[in-house]
Design a protein around this motif. Structure first.
Motif, PDB file in Angstrom:
ATOM      1  N   GLU A 146       6.423 -19.124  -2.114  1.00 25.10           N
ATOM      2  CA  GLU A 146       7.490 -18.628  -1.202  1.00 25.10           C
ATOM      3  C   GLU A 146       8.196 -19.879  -0.716  1.00 25.10           C
ATOM      4  OE1 GLU A 146       8.404 -15.190  -0.383  1.00 25.10           O
ATOM      5  OE2 GLU A 146       7.249 -14.818  -2.259  1.00 25.10           O
ATOM      6  N   PRO A 147       9.581 -19.685  -0.406  1.00 27.24           N
ATOM      7  CA  PRO A 147      10.434 -20.655   0.272  1.00 27.24           C
ATOM      8  C   PRO A 147       9.523 -21.132   1.658  1.00 27.24           C
ATOM      9  CG  PRO A 147      11.759 -19.074  -0.467  1.00 27.24           C
ATOM     10  CD  PRO A 147      10.289 -18.518  -0.560  1.00 27.24           C
ATOM     11  N   PHE A 148       9.607 -22.418   1.917  1.00 31.23           N
ATOM     12  CA  PHE A 148       8.853 -22.913   2.883  1.00 31.23           C
ATOM     13  C   PHE A 148       9.467 -24.174   3.419  1.00 31.23           C
ATOM     14  CE2 PHE A 148       7.321 -25.821  -0.393  1.00 31.23           C
ATOM     15  CZ  PHE A 148       7.233 -26.923   0.000  1.00 31.23           C
TER      16      PHE A 148
ATOM     17  N   GLY B  18       3.122 -32.490   0.028  1.00 36.40           N
ATOM     18  CA  GLY B  18       3.398 -31.400  -0.225  1.00 36.40           C
ATOM     19  C   GLY B  18       2.570 -30.317  -1.407  1.00 36.40           C
ATOM     20  N   PRO B  19       2.963 -28.881  -1.091  1.00 35.16           N
ATOM     21  CA  PRO B  19       2.170 -28.103  -2.205  1.00 35.16           C
ATOM     22  C   PRO B  19       2.366 -28.535  -3.589  1.00 35.16           C
ATOM     23  CG  PRO B  19       3.757 -26.669  -0.824  1.00 35.16           C
ATOM     24  CD  PRO B  19       3.946 -28.203  -0.504  1.00 35.16           C
TER      25      PRO B  19
ATOM     26  N   GLU C 290      11.958 -30.279  -0.369  1.00 32.86           N
ATOM     27  CA  GLU C 290      12.735 -29.327   0.457  1.00 32.86           C
ATOM     28  C   GLU C 290      13.764 -28.531  -0.775  1.00 32.86           C
ATOM     29  OE1 GLU C 290      14.951 -33.084   0.009  1.00 32.86           O
ATOM     30  OE2 GLU C 290      13.153 -32.569   0.450  1.00 32.86           O
ATOM     31  N   ARG C 291      14.186 -27.421  -0.384  1.00 28.16           N
ATOM     32  CA  ARG C 291      15.474 -26.949  -1.301  1.00 28.16           C
ATOM     33  C   ARG C 291      16.527 -27.946  -1.133  1.00 28.16           C
ATOM     34  NH1 ARG C 291      18.816 -24.795  -3.882  1.00 28.16           N
ATOM     35  NH2 ARG C 291      19.528 -22.628  -3.965  1.00 28.16           N
ATOM     36  N   PRO C 292      16.914 -28.140  -2.212  1.00 28.27           N
ATOM     37  CA  PRO C 292      18.110 -28.977  -2.235  1.00 28.27           C
ATOM     38  C   PRO C 292      19.198 -28.708  -1.491  1.00 28.27           C
ATOM     39  CG  PRO C 292      17.312 -28.690  -4.732  1.00 28.27           C
ATOM     40  CD  PRO C 292      16.524 -27.650  -3.722  1.00 28.27           C
ATOM     41  N   ILE C 293      19.915 -29.433  -0.890  1.00 25.64           N
ATOM     42  CA  ILE C 293      20.777 -29.231  -0.007  1.00 25.64           C
ATOM     43  C   ILE C 293      21.999 -30.262   0.092  1.00 25.64           C
ATOM     44  CG2 ILE C 293      19.557 -27.717   1.819  1.00 25.64           C
ATOM     45  CD1 ILE C 293      20.021 -31.525   2.331  1.00 25.64           C
TER      46      ILE C 293
ATOM     47  N   GLU D  89      16.834 -18.467   2.939  1.00 26.46           N
ATOM     48  CA  GLU D  89      16.307 -18.598   1.554  1.00 26.46           C
ATOM     49  C   GLU D  89      16.070 -17.456   1.009  1.00 26.46           C
ATOM     50  OE1 GLU D  89      16.984 -20.822  -1.632  1.00 26.46           O
ATOM     51  OE2 GLU D  89      17.454 -21.410   0.376  1.00 26.46           O
ATOM     52  N   LYS D  90      15.183 -16.586   1.228  1.00 27.06           N
ATOM     53  CA  LYS D  90      14.610 -15.434   0.386  1.00 27.06           C
ATOM     54  C   LYS D  90      15.955 -14.556   0.044  1.00 27.06           C
ATOM     55  CE  LYS D  90      10.043 -15.531   2.059  1.00 27.06           C
ATOM     56  NZ  LYS D  90       8.882 -14.732   3.326  1.00 27.06           N
ATOM     57  N   GLU D  91      16.771 -14.535   1.300  1.00 28.78           N
ATOM     58  CA  GLU D  91      18.034 -13.706   0.791  1.00 28.78           C
ATOM     59  C   GLU D  91      19.014 -14.454  -0.121  1.00 28.78           C
ATOM     60  OE1 GLU D  91      18.250 -10.646   2.289  1.00 28.78           O
ATOM     61  OE2 GLU D  91      16.401 -10.968   2.851  1.00 28.78           O
ATOM     62  N   ASN D  92      19.149 -15.813  -0.123  1.00 25.58           N
ATOM     63  CA  ASN D  92      19.846 -16.478  -0.814  1.00 25.58           C
ATOM     64  C   ASN D  92      19.321 -16.104  -2.223  1.00 25.58           C
ATOM     65  OD1 ASN D  92      21.751 -17.350   0.977  1.00 25.58           O
ATOM     66  ND2 ASN D  92      20.527 -19.076   1.265  1.00 25.58           N
ATOM     67  N   ILE D  93      18.166 -16.379  -2.619  1.00 25.74           N
ATOM     68  CA  ILE D  93      17.476 -16.056  -4.016  1.00 25.74           C
ATOM     69  C   ILE D  93      17.758 -14.757  -4.672  1.00 25.74           C
ATOM     70  CG2 ILE D  93      15.297 -15.806  -5.114  1.00 25.74           C
ATOM     71  CD1 ILE D  93      14.144 -17.995  -3.230  1.00 25.74           C
ATOM     72  N   LYS D  94      18.025 -13.782  -3.758  1.00 22.00           N
ATOM     73  CA  LYS D  94      18.249 -12.503  -4.140  1.00 22.00           C
ATOM     74  C   LYS D  94      19.847 -12.430  -4.622  1.00 22.00           C
ATOM     75  CE  LYS D  94      15.381 -10.028  -0.929  1.00 22.00           C
ATOM     76  NZ  LYS D  94      15.104  -9.329   0.242  1.00 22.00           N
ATOM     77  N   LYS D  95      20.538 -13.304  -4.254  1.00 21.56           N
ATOM     78  CA  LYS D  95      21.902 -13.383  -4.614  1.00 21.56           C
ATOM     79  C   LYS D  95      22.084 -14.125  -6.003  1.00 21.56           C
ATOM     80  CE  LYS D  95      23.388 -12.885   0.263  1.00 21.56           C
ATOM     81  NZ  LYS D  95      23.981 -13.386   1.348  1.00 21.56           N
ATOM     82  N   THR D  96      21.440 -14.930  -6.328  1.00 19.15           N
ATOM     83  CA  THR D  96      21.352 -15.677  -7.536  1.00 19.15           C
ATOM     84  C   THR D  96      22.114 -15.039  -8.929  1.00 19.15           C
ATOM     85  OG1 THR D  96      19.421 -17.124  -6.892  1.00 19.15           O
ATOM     86  CG2 THR D  96      20.432 -17.300  -9.130  1.00 19.15           C
TER      87      THR D  96
END
Length: 403
Positions: free
Chosen positions: A59-61, A145-146, A359-362, A376-383
């Protein structure tokens, strides 16, 4: 995309049903002939059928970059006169001898994280890292990191957190690479198709020929900095679709497995490094497919220009040489690399990678400060939605609103 030429997928990481084998317990692995020549058989690549589609991306972290806690003088790493630092080039690459990675304290690991970011890639000589236990190496990597689990590559049995590179011992191995292509250079940043790709990456040699098989690196900070101000302004806010679907297809085609479903993710074309406060280009031929908001020919030609520019930056480039006791650590966010297939012997070449998720690339400090796992979870749904928009629709819904 059609204009970028053939895409190189490193065959040394995948199972080959025409030359590899299956154990009595059903585990896919290399042939008995190659295994007999392998100096570290416990590290032999396997593809466990029970791992097929058994994993999901974490999951996004919020990633904590250990470089933020470093001492920029790096005193903890220069512990005595026996530790030697040698710059490979002024702007990329460092060699260190006299310092054992396996013995670093947490403070030294913090300093290491910043040192790697500053130099892009560091080769550590005379290391005992490969003689440590699987669990100790994994604990070492988890500090940053994980750990990433590769969807298709070979891994030691019951340790999918490791990614293995294994050049078989066939005398025809090199001929196979060049059967239908002029070279085997494949510049890339590892698994950029993940939502949160790797940050700090460690690659340790287990077994190597006397010479050859160097790994080459290019500085993506420098590649970005050399662009004109006008070009930077035009590309700074563009987004690129990255995908693992082609890699997954190749793995299945040769009889391997997929530990995870293929993934598509949208990343900034220009990535911001939150520790160094610098921007770099973030694309590669292996996984970057198209720029959102542009028509096919526009996207292809802009990517082709940028990729040609990057790959011609041999004055922002280093070539790291290997021996069987070398470990190389790099910042996967800011350099691209390629293997070099330049030997014609039947030697086994065997190495492992352990890499922490970053990190998530920004694209900016503001985006980094405002990022949350929930958003981020909401953004993933829009991919899928964004990738299926026409250029005009994407402009109206995304670009025009941002401006």
């Amino acid at each position: 995309m059609t204009t970028l030429g053939s895409i190189n997928y490193d065959e040394a990481i995948h199972f080959h049903n025409d030359s590899d084998s299956k154990t009595e317990t059903g585990i896919l692995t290399v042939s008995k002939e190659d295994l007999a020549k392998t100096e570290f058989p416990e590290w032999a690549p396997t593809w466990d059928i029970k791992h097929d589609h058994a994993f999901e991306n974490i999951e996004p972290f919020k990633h904590i970059d250990r470089g933020n806690f470093a001492d920029p003088t790096f005193k903890s790493l220069k512990i005595n006169d026996d530790v030697k630092f040698k710059r490979v080039t002024p702007n990329l690459g460092l060699e260190i001898d006299g310092l054992q990675l396996s013995e670093l304290t947490d403070k030294q690991k913090d300093d290491l994280a910043l040192l790697v970011s500053k130099h892009g890639v560091i080769a550590f000589r005379n290391q005992d890292f490969k003689h440590q236990s699987f669990d100790k190496i994994k604990e070492w990597g988890k500090y940053f990191g994980p750990l990433h689990i590769h969807p298709t590559s070979g891994a030691p049995l019951n340790h999918p957190e490791f990614h293995l590179v294994y050049r078989r011992g066939s005398e025809n191995e090199q001929k196979k690479f060049f059967k239908d292509k002029l070279h085997n250079i494949g510049w890339h940043s590892d698994v950029t198709y993940e939502n949160q790709p790797p940050g700090l990456t460690l690659f340790a040699m287990l077994q190597n020929s006397e010479s050859g098989g160097d790994t080459q690196f290019i500085n993506m900070f420098e590649a970005y900095d050399r662009l004109s101000p006008f070009m930077k302004e035009k590309i700074d806010d563009l987004k690129v679709l990255h995908t693992s679907k082609d890699q997954a297809y190749f793995a299945k085609l040769t009889g391997g497995i997929e530990r995870k479903d293929p993934s598509d993710n949208i990343h900034p074309l220009v990535r911001y490094h939150p520790v160094l406060k610098r921007k770099c280009l973030y694309i590669n031929k292996s996984f970057s497919r198209r720029i959102l908001g542009l028509k096919t020919e526009e996207s292809d030609n802009l990517l082709l220009f940028l990729l040609n520019h990057i790959e011609s930056c041999l004055d922002a480039h280093v070539r790291m040489t290997w021996d069987s006791n070398t470990v190389v650590v790099w910042d996967n966010r800011t350099v691209i690399h390629t293997p070099t297939t330049d030997w014609d012997s039947s030697d086994i070449r065997h190495a492992f990678r352990v890499t922490s998720i970053g990190e998530r690339p920004i694209g900016s400090q503001e985006e980094y400060d405002n990022w949350t796992p929930e958003l981020e979870k909401e953004n993933i749904k829009k991919t899928n939605y964004y990738t299926n928009l026409s250029p005009a629709e994407y402009y109206d819904e995304v670009i025009a609103n941002e401006n």
